[in-house]
Motif scaffolding. Structure first.
Motif, mmCIF file in Angstrom:
data_model
loop_
_atom_site.group_PDB
_atom_site.id
_atom_site.type_symbol
_atom_site.label_atom_id
_atom_site.label_comp_id
_atom_site.label_asym_id
_atom_site.label_seq_id
_atom_site.Cartn_x
_atom_site.Cartn_y
_atom_site.Cartn_z
ATOM 1 N N THR A 175 0.835 -1.200 0.000
ATOM 2 C CA THR A 175 0.000 0.000 0.000
ATOM 3 C C THR A 175 0.870 1.250 0.000
ATOM 4 O O THR A 175 0.583 2.220 -0.712
ATOM 5 C CB THR A 175 -0.950 -0.009 1.211
ATOM 6 O OG1 THR A 175 -1.775 -1.179 1.121
ATOM 7 C CG2 THR A 175 -1.826 1.224 1.249
ATOM 8 N N GLY A 230 -3.983 -5.758 -4.851
ATOM 9 C CA GLY A 230 -5.075 -4.853 -5.222
ATOM 10 C C GLY A 230 -4.632 -3.402 -5.199
ATOM 11 O O GLY A 230 -4.975 -2.618 -6.088
ATOM 12 N N SER A 231 -3.846 -3.042 -4.193
ATOM 13 C CA SER A 231 -3.329 -1.669 -4.091
ATOM 14 C C SER A 231 -2.398 -1.359 -5.258
ATOM 15 O O SER A 231 -2.469 -0.283 -5.855
ATOM 16 C CB SER A 231 -2.567 -1.475 -2.778
ATOM 17 O OG SER A 231 -3.421 -1.635 -1.674
ATOM 18 N N ALA A 258 -4.306 -1.130 -8.671
ATOM 19 C CA ALA A 258 -5.065 0.115 -8.842
ATOM 20 C C ALA A 258 -4.209 1.232 -9.427
ATOM 21 O O ALA A 258 -4.732 2.144 -10.076
ATOM 22 C CB ALA A 258 -5.654 0.557 -7.502
ATOM 23 N N GLN A 259 -2.897 1.160 -9.229
ATOM 24 C CA GLN A 259 -1.995 2.206 -9.722
ATOM 25 C C GLN A 259 -1.343 1.861 -11.062
ATOM 26 O O GLN A 259 -0.674 2.704 -11.649
ATOM 27 C CB GLN A 259 -0.907 2.482 -8.684
ATOM 28 C CG GLN A 259 -1.442 3.003 -7.369
ATOM 29 C CD GLN A 259 -2.271 4.268 -7.538
ATOM 30 O OE1 GLN A 259 -1.962 5.118 -8.359
ATOM 31 N NE2 GLN A 259 -3.332 4.387 -6.772
ATOM 32 N N ALA A 298 2.319 1.536 -3.459
ATOM 33 C CA ALA A 298 1.278 1.952 -4.405
ATOM 34 C C ALA A 298 1.069 3.462 -4.376
ATOM 35 O O ALA A 298 0.865 4.080 -5.418
ATOM 36 C CB ALA A 298 -0.037 1.224 -4.105
#
Length: 92
Positions: A38, A66-67, A70-71, A41
């Motif tokens: 995170t 997932g983090s 997303a980027q 990210a």
């Protein structure tokens, strides 16, 4: 390892790569976990020239992936992403 230390190390490593105009970043074989992913990210949008990102065996799991995922659209120069040896599963 405390989360604060992990965040600081990621920040220093990412900042060094940006200032040096490096196009590769490898954090493989470090126990980042989801919190470290995170943190990473959050820094990824500033790495616009990043071509290779290696996160092999970093224990990021589905939440951390997932983090990172997303980027990924912000990394327009990215050619290779290695997230092997992480237990990501089918959740992402």
């Amino acid at each position: 390892m405390q989360l604060f230390e992990l965040d600081l190390r990621l920040h220093v490593c990412v900042e060094a790569r940006v200032k040096g105009a490096r196009q590769q970043l490898s954090l493989s074989w470090n126990r980042l976990g989801a919190p470290g992913a995170t943190s990473l990210a959050a820094a990824l949008p500033s790495l616009v020239s990043l071509e290779q990102l290696s996160l092999q065996a970093t224990f990021i799991g589905a939440e951390g992936m997932g983090s990172i995922a997303a980027q990924l659209p912000t990394l327009t120069a990215l050619e290779k992403l290695d997230v092997s040896r992480n237990e990501i599963g089918d959740e992402v």
